[in-house]
Design a protein around this motif. Structure first.
Motif, mmCIF file in Angstrom:
data_model
loop_
_atom_site.group_PDB
_atom_site.id
_atom_site.type_symbol
_atom_site.label_atom_id
_atom_site.label_comp_id
_atom_site.label_asym_id
_atom_site.label_seq_id
_atom_site.Cartn_x
_atom_site.Cartn_y
_atom_site.Cartn_z
ATOM 1 N N LEU A 120 25.864 -22.133 32.597
ATOM 2 C CA LEU A 120 27.268 -22.027 32.997
ATOM 3 C C LEU A 120 28.064 -21.200 31.988
ATOM 4 N N ALA A 121 27.767 -21.389 30.707
ATOM 5 C CA ALA A 121 28.439 -20.590 29.678
ATOM 6 C C ALA A 121 28.160 -19.101 29.889
ATOM 7 N N ARG A 122 26.909 -18.793 30.171
ATOM 8 C CA ARG A 122 26.559 -17.386 30.398
ATOM 9 C C ARG A 122 27.255 -16.843 31.649
ATOM 10 N N TRP A 123 27.255 -17.642 32.712
ATOM 11 C CA TRP A 123 27.886 -17.218 33.963
ATOM 12 C C TRP A 123 29.387 -16.971 33.755
ATOM 13 N N SER A 279 18.145 -18.405 31.682
ATOM 14 C CA SER A 279 19.579 -18.680 31.497
ATOM 15 C C SER A 279 20.437 -17.980 32.555
ATOM 16 N N THR A 280 19.846 -17.039 33.281
ATOM 17 C CA THR A 280 20.570 -16.359 34.359
ATOM 18 C C THR A 280 20.396 -17.066 35.706
ATOM 19 N N ALA A 281 19.555 -18.108 35.741
ATOM 20 C CA ALA A 281 19.181 -18.741 37.018
ATOM 21 C C ALA A 281 20.197 -19.800 37.445
ATOM 22 N N LEU A 282 21.431 -19.351 37.623
ATOM 23 C CA LEU A 282 22.492 -20.218 38.134
ATOM 24 C C LEU A 282 23.298 -19.396 39.126
ATOM 25 N N GLU A 283 23.500 -19.917 40.319
ATOM 26 C CA GLU A 283 24.267 -19.163 41.307
ATOM 27 C C GLU A 283 25.279 -20.057 42.003
ATOM 28 N N PRO A 284 26.455 -19.522 42.319
ATOM 29 C CA PRO A 284 27.450 -20.296 43.063
ATOM 30 C C PRO A 284 26.879 -20.740 44.406
ATOM 31 N N PHE A 285 27.263 -21.929 44.836
ATOM 32 C CA PHE A 285 26.754 -22.491 46.084
ATOM 33 C C PHE A 285 27.627 -22.032 47.249
ATOM 34 N N HIS A 286 27.031 -21.281 48.160
ATOM 35 C CA HIS A 286 27.719 -20.820 49.363
ATOM 36 C C HIS A 286 27.062 -21.486 50.572
ATOM 37 N N PRO A 287 27.712 -22.458 51.215
ATOM 38 C CA PRO A 287 27.096 -23.170 52.339
ATOM 39 C C PRO A 287 26.602 -22.258 53.453
ATOM 40 N N ASP A 288 27.355 -21.200 53.778
ATOM 41 C CA ASP A 288 26.938 -20.313 54.865
ATOM 42 C C ASP A 288 25.654 -19.568 54.518
ATOM 43 N N ARG A 289 25.511 -19.176 53.261
ATOM 44 C CA ARG A 289 24.305 -18.445 52.848
ATOM 45 C C ARG A 289 23.093 -19.379 52.803
ATOM 46 N N VAL A 290 23.322 -20.612 52.334
ATOM 47 C CA VAL A 290 22.225 -21.582 52.280
ATOM 48 C C VAL A 290 21.770 -21.938 53.695
ATOM 49 N N ALA A 291 22.721 -22.098 54.622
ATOM 50 C CA ALA A 291 22.372 -22.375 56.020
ATOM 51 C C ALA A 291 21.521 -21.244 56.583
ATOM 52 N N SER A 292 21.879 -20.016 56.250
ATOM 53 C CA SER A 292 21.122 -18.852 56.707
ATOM 54 C C SER A 292 19.697 -18.885 56.175
ATOM 55 N N VAL A 301 23.388 -11.215 51.504
ATOM 56 C CA VAL A 301 24.626 -11.046 50.728
ATOM 57 C C VAL A 301 24.381 -11.370 49.256
ATOM 58 N N SER A 302 23.712 -12.511 48.995
ATOM 59 C CA SER A 302 23.416 -12.874 47.605
ATOM 60 C C SER A 302 22.462 -11.874 46.971
ATOM 61 N N LEU A 303 21.528 -11.368 47.760
ATOM 62 C CA LEU A 303 20.580 -10.382 47.245
ATOM 63 C C LEU A 303 21.311 -9.122 46.810
#
Length: 470
Positions: A120-123, A279-292, A301-303
């Protein structure tokens, strides 16, 4: 993540293919399969019941458009319900308080709090351009403070020192005072975890919370605990005013029950996903993208966002200019492509976001694993600069030396050279403006194809520089 759900939902939709319209009978069969899929994914039973009822009611009430097949209609209904289940939209951190904004991290032992603090600090530093200080109030776990100091050093965040003989409240208040003096934008406070929820733990974290009044109180929970993650989060929320959840170890969770249960059971949004050890393996949670992703449609989009942020655009442009001038694609270029891929979270991290990847056989996925990627890099590192420039020189004795130097077998070196030759031929198609042909060739090699040019990809539309080694 979500491999089991992807497989089950694919089966449901395949069963609907070829049927002319939605009927009560095929809806009943499809809904039964959806229910079983969610239960197998360890989604909480109340959540499953509500989800299934919503899907059934909407499917029965849906007037099937002439332009849509029953499968397409059900995909849309299930997709919409998954998005609603997980919270509609991404809920970002609220850091609008007078600096330093305090973020308190809570959770059980072993959930990954300390590594999540570093991520989170890195993000925050890289994505939000915030200056960050971190502090550990975990005075119970041996080496917890040292671990955070190491993590802080890796991500470039300022570390506030503490020791095991101090009181956690005193540590937190002293860190907040220091963060103010140092004009930090954010202070992240790591707290002690326990093996289970207990009164002593709750009393301590309540006292820390009262002393520093955080703007965000994030509950860190292991995705692999399934619906128990949601129940534990609920127990914490009854003691602390949680503002969100960080779901860790999602790369090792094939079920996804935690992601689908947490919002409904706790009423709290998932704000971040931990997707690996880096340490880069943190991403914001987007419900629409996860559903996809769950429905096997990928997360392009995340890619694209990942490519935009992590690919070295100058190197990608340099490679394209080199090839357009008619120069050969060599092993040094090939290694650069592999390094870029590692920066983006590895091959599996990329493949997880591509449409249709749930249809790829496991033996092909294994060939594209991050372990294989590391092996390729090791082999090229064992070559001399001259060999990388002129791969045709690499014959018997050189192959044996390279294999010994990289801890691999001669057949591994042969396999790399074969892959390189295939990629080199593909790159030659770029000469004279043959990029479109190359893209079509690449799309034919992977199910679902790749996202085409533009959208933030380097010239040619492929991350990075034009292709993946397969």
């Amino acid at each position: 993540m979500f491999e089991n759900l992807q497989d089950r939902f694919s089966g449901v939709l395949n069963n609907l293919r070829g049927q002319g319209r939605l009927t009560e009978d095929n809806i009943k069969d499809a809904v039964r399969e959806v229910r079983m899929a969610l239960l197998e994914a360890d989604v909480a039973l109340p959540v499953v019941r509500r989800f299934v009822e919503e899907v059934r009611d909407k499917a029965l009430g849906e007037a099937v458009s002439k332009s849509l097949t029953p499968g397409q209609v059900l995909i849309k209904i299930v997709n919409d319900e998954l998005v609603a289940l997980m919270g509609e939209a991404n809920e970002s951190l609220d850091l609008s308080a007078q600096p330093p904004a305090v973020v308190l991290m809570a959770g059980l032992q072993g959930a990954g709090k300390t590594t999540s603090v570093g991520k989170l600090a890195r993000w925050l530093q890289e994505k939000q351009k915030k200056s960050v200080m971190v502090v550990s109030c975990d005075v119970y776990r041996p080496a917890a403070i040292d671990q955070l100091e190491t993590v802080a050093g890796e991500v470039g965040a300022e570390f506030f020192p503490s020791s095991g003989d101090q009181d956690p409240v005193e540590i937190a208040t002293a860190a907040l005072a220091q963060a103010r003096k140092r004009f930090k934008d954010v202070l992240i406070v790591d707290t002690a975890g326990r093996l289970h929820v207990d009164p002593a733990m709750m009393d301590e974290i309540k006292a820390v919370h009262a002393a520093i009044d955080p703007v965000e109180t994030l509950f860190v929970v292991d995705a692999m605990t399934g619906q128990d993650a949601a129940n534990t989060a609920k127990a914490f929320d009854e003691a602390l005013p949680l503002t969100g959840v960080v779901l860790t170890k999602t790369d090792g969770d094939a079920r996804g029950g935690a992601a689908l249960s947490i919002r409904q059971i706790t009423g709290k949004p998932i704000k971040f996903l931990g997707t690996g050890e880096r340490s880069t393996a943190l991403e914001p949670f987007h419900p629409d993208r996860v559903a996809s992703r769950i429905l096997g449609m990928g997360d392009v989009v995340s890619l694209v966002e990942e490519v935009q942020s992590k690919v070295d655009q100058d190197k990608a442009e340099k490679l394209v200019r080199k090839l357009k001038k008619g120069k050969d694609f060599d092993l040094a270029d090939f290694k650069e492509q592999l390094d870029q891929m590692v920066k983006m979270g590895g091959m599996m991290g990329l493949m997880d976001k591509l449409p249709g990847m749930n249809q790829v056989p496991d033996h092909l996925k294994d060939k594209a694993s991050d372990k294989e990627l590391g092996k390729l890099v090791a082999i090229i590192n064992s070559m001399t600069p001259h060999e990388r420039r002129f791969p045709a020189l690499i014959k018997g004795s050189r192959k044996r030396r390279i294999a010994a130097g990289s801890g691999t077998q001669v057949q591994d070196v042969n396999k790399l050279l074969k892959q390189f030759t295939q990629m080199q031929k593909m790159m030659k198609k770029m000469k004279g403006g043959g990029m479109a042909k190359m893209m079509r060739a690449m799309q034919g090699r992977m199910p679902g194809g790749f996202p085409g040019g533009g959208g933030g990809f380097p010239p040619g539309g492929m991350p990075p520089g034009g292709g993946f080694p397969m």
